[in-house]
Design a protein around this motif. Structure first.
Motif, PDB file in Angstrom:
ATOM      1  N   GLN A 124      -9.599   4.342  -8.905  1.00  0.00           N
ATOM      2  CA  GLN A 124      -8.514   4.027  -7.981  1.00  0.00           C
ATOM      3  C   GLN A 124      -8.420   2.522  -7.781  1.00  0.00           C
ATOM      4  O   GLN A 124      -9.378   1.799  -7.995  1.00  0.00           O
ATOM      5  N   LYS A 125      -7.260   2.112  -7.306  1.00  0.00           N
ATOM      6  CA  LYS A 125      -7.101   0.721  -6.870  1.00  0.00           C
ATOM      7  C   LYS A 125      -7.689   0.620  -5.463  1.00  0.00           C
ATOM      8  O   LYS A 125      -7.472   1.487  -4.626  1.00  0.00           O
ATOM      9  N   VAL A 126      -8.461  -0.436  -5.224  1.00  0.00           N
ATOM     10  CA  VAL A 126      -9.012  -0.703  -3.907  1.00  0.00           C
ATOM     11  C   VAL A 126      -8.487  -2.064  -3.470  1.00  0.00           C
ATOM     12  O   VAL A 126      -8.654  -3.060  -4.166  1.00  0.00           O
ATOM     13  N   PHE A 127      -7.805  -2.087  -2.311  1.00  0.00           N
ATOM     14  CA  PHE A 127      -7.226  -3.312  -1.772  1.00  0.00           C
ATOM     15  C   PHE A 127      -8.169  -3.892  -0.728  1.00  0.00           C
ATOM     16  O   PHE A 127      -8.801  -3.157   0.026  1.00  0.00           O
ATOM     17  N   PHE A 128      -8.258  -5.238  -0.681  1.00  0.00           N
ATOM     18  CA  PHE A 128      -9.170  -5.916   0.225  1.00  0.00           C
ATOM     19  C   PHE A 128      -8.390  -6.847   1.149  1.00  0.00           C
ATOM     20  O   PHE A 128      -7.501  -7.574   0.708  1.00  0.00           O
ATOM     21  N   SER A 129      -8.764  -6.832   2.429  1.00  0.00           N
ATOM     22  CA  SER A 129      -8.157  -7.732   3.409  1.00  0.00           C
ATOM     23  C   SER A 129      -9.242  -8.213   4.351  1.00  0.00           C
ATOM     24  O   SER A 129      -9.964  -7.407   4.943  1.00  0.00           O
ATOM     25  N   VAL A 160      -1.507  -6.077  13.922  1.00  0.00           N
ATOM     26  CA  VAL A 160      -1.096  -7.209  13.100  1.00  0.00           C
ATOM     27  C   VAL A 160      -0.599  -6.633  11.772  1.00  0.00           C
ATOM     28  O   VAL A 160      -1.230  -5.752  11.203  1.00  0.00           O
ATOM     29  N   GLU A 161       0.527  -7.137  11.280  1.00  0.00           N
ATOM     30  CA  GLU A 161       1.077  -6.620  10.032  1.00  0.00           C
ATOM     31  C   GLU A 161       0.597  -7.436   8.841  1.00  0.00           C
ATOM     32  O   GLU A 161       0.615  -8.666   8.867  1.00  0.00           O
ATOM     33  N   VAL A 162       0.169  -6.711   7.795  1.00  0.00           N
ATOM     34  CA  VAL A 162      -0.257  -7.333   6.550  1.00  0.00           C
ATOM     35  C   VAL A 162       0.435  -6.588   5.415  1.00  0.00           C
ATOM     36  O   VAL A 162       0.405  -5.357   5.370  1.00  0.00           O
ATOM     37  N   ARG A 163       1.061  -7.340   4.520  1.00  0.00           N
ATOM     38  CA  ARG A 163       1.767  -6.718   3.390  1.00  0.00           C
ATOM     39  C   ARG A 163       0.801  -6.468   2.241  1.00  0.00           C
ATOM     40  O   ARG A 163      -0.018  -7.315   1.915  1.00  0.00           O
ATOM     41  N   LEU A 164       0.938  -5.300   1.652  1.00  0.00           N
ATOM     42  CA  LEU A 164       0.066  -4.908   0.552  1.00  0.00           C
ATOM     43  C   LEU A 164       0.201  -5.876  -0.624  1.00  0.00           C
ATOM     44  O   LEU A 164      -0.781  -6.163  -1.310  1.00  0.00           O
ATOM     45  N   SER A 165       1.386  -6.392  -0.824  1.00  0.00           N
ATOM     46  CA  SER A 165       1.622  -7.319  -1.946  1.00  0.00           C
ATOM     47  C   SER A 165       0.832  -8.617  -1.794  1.00  0.00           C
ATOM     48  O   SER A 165       0.638  -9.339  -2.770  1.00  0.00           O
ATOM     49  N   GLN A 166       0.346  -8.931  -0.586  1.00  0.00           N
ATOM     50  CA  GLN A 166      -0.410 -10.157  -0.341  1.00  0.00           C
ATOM     51  C   GLN A 166      -1.912  -9.975  -0.546  1.00  0.00           C
ATOM     52  O   GLN A 166      -2.661 -10.943  -0.482  1.00  0.00           O
ATOM     53  N   LEU A 167      -2.349  -8.746  -0.768  1.00  0.00           N
ATOM     54  CA  LEU A 167      -3.787  -8.468  -0.840  1.00  0.00           C
ATOM     55  C   LEU A 167      -4.321  -8.544  -2.266  1.00  0.00           C
ATOM     56  O   LEU A 167      -3.604  -8.285  -3.229  1.00  0.00           O
ATOM     57  N   GLU A 168      -5.602  -8.883  -2.349  1.00  0.00           N
ATOM     58  CA  GLU A 168      -6.303  -8.801  -3.627  1.00  0.00           C
ATOM     59  C   GLU A 168      -6.710  -7.354  -3.833  1.00  0.00           C
ATOM     60  O   GLU A 168      -6.915  -6.608  -2.870  1.00  0.00           O
ATOM     61  N   TRP A 169      -6.829  -6.937  -5.099  1.00  0.00           N
ATOM     62  CA  TRP A 169      -7.234  -5.573  -5.380  1.00  0.00           C
ATOM     63  C   TRP A 169      -8.027  -5.512  -6.673  1.00  0.00           C
ATOM     64  O   TRP A 169      -7.981  -6.425  -7.491  1.00  0.00           O
ATOM     65  N   GLU A 170      -8.784  -4.441  -6.805  1.00  0.00           N
ATOM     66  CA  GLU A 170      -9.564  -4.180  -8.022  1.00  0.00           C
ATOM     67  C   GLU A 170      -9.436  -2.702  -8.354  1.00  0.00           C
ATOM     68  O   GLU A 170      -9.160  -1.887  -7.473  1.00  0.00           O
ATOM     69  N   ILE A 171      -9.674  -2.382  -9.602  1.00  0.00           N
ATOM     70  CA  ILE A 171      -9.767  -0.972  -9.984  1.00  0.00           C
ATOM     71  C   ILE A 171     -11.242  -0.619  -9.961  1.00  0.00           C
ATOM     72  O   ILE A 171     -12.062  -1.304 -10.590  1.00  0.00           O
TER      73      ILE A 171
END
Length: 189
Positions: free
Chosen positions: A137-142, A103-114
């Motif tokens: 680092q930035k950590v992206f969540f999906s 399944v494709e998920v775009r990084l721009s759609q994810l929430e992230w935190e430093i």
């Protein structure tokens, strides 16, 4: 997972002589009784790629030596090498199939935190008060369909070269997700 070819530092199409030469060179450098003695006429061998942090240099050297021996035992025998090559090919096919069905998920759609995350890079990280190396680092969540959560470190995304390397599999439900890097990581934040 490192292949026997990667352990020996050779290509998958290496001849038996090339396999033997790589094995001997590494075995001399990593053997517990010879502990990195120089081989005349050859440049010094860097064994840093073998050093696992198990708390002792001798323990990591022994473990690395055993990996080299295991690779040699498999690759020196033509029938075992053929079986091993076939198993690698099947593994690559499974990875390719998983990547195709992901399944494709775009990084721009994810929430992230430093976040401060544990780092293997002692030089590029700052050390916490308890001696654990950290890097910011930035950590992206999906979120996954099963309720679990994918956490992607910025470092993992930067180190992924090919598109299929951006495929992660959920440890709970085995859903494969391809993360499409559609934004510049340095432009965020």
């Amino acid at each position: 997972m490192e292949t026997h070819y990667e352990v020996l530092g050779i290509s998958a199409c290496a001849s038996l002589d090339e396999i033997k030469t790589a094995h001997r060179r590494l075995a001399r450098a990593l053997h517990p009784d010879k502990a990195g003695t120089a081989i005349l006429g050859t440049p010094p061998l860097s064994t840093s790629r073998f050093c696992e942090d198990d708390g002792s240099e001798d323990g990591s050297r022994s473990a690395s030596f055993l990996k080299v021996q295991e690779a040699w035992e498999c690759l020196r025998d033509s029938s075992r090498k053929r079986e091993y090559d076939e198993s690698l090919a099947r593994r690559r096919e499974r990875v390719d199939l998983k990547a195709q069905k992901a399944v494709e998920v775009r990084l721009s759609q994810l929430e992230w935190e430093i976040c401060d995350v544990e780092s293997d890079d002692f030089e590029a990280s700052q050390t916490s008060g308890i001696g654990v190396p950290l890097s910011t680092q930035k950590v992206f969540f999906s979120n996954c369909r099963c309720g679990d959560c994918f956490e992607l470190l910025e470092e993992e995304l930067i180190n992924c070269g090919k598109e299929q390397d951006h495929v992660w599999e959920c440890q709970t439900c085995s859903l494969a997700v391809r993360f499409i890097v559609d934004i510049s990581l340095s432009a965020i934040g």
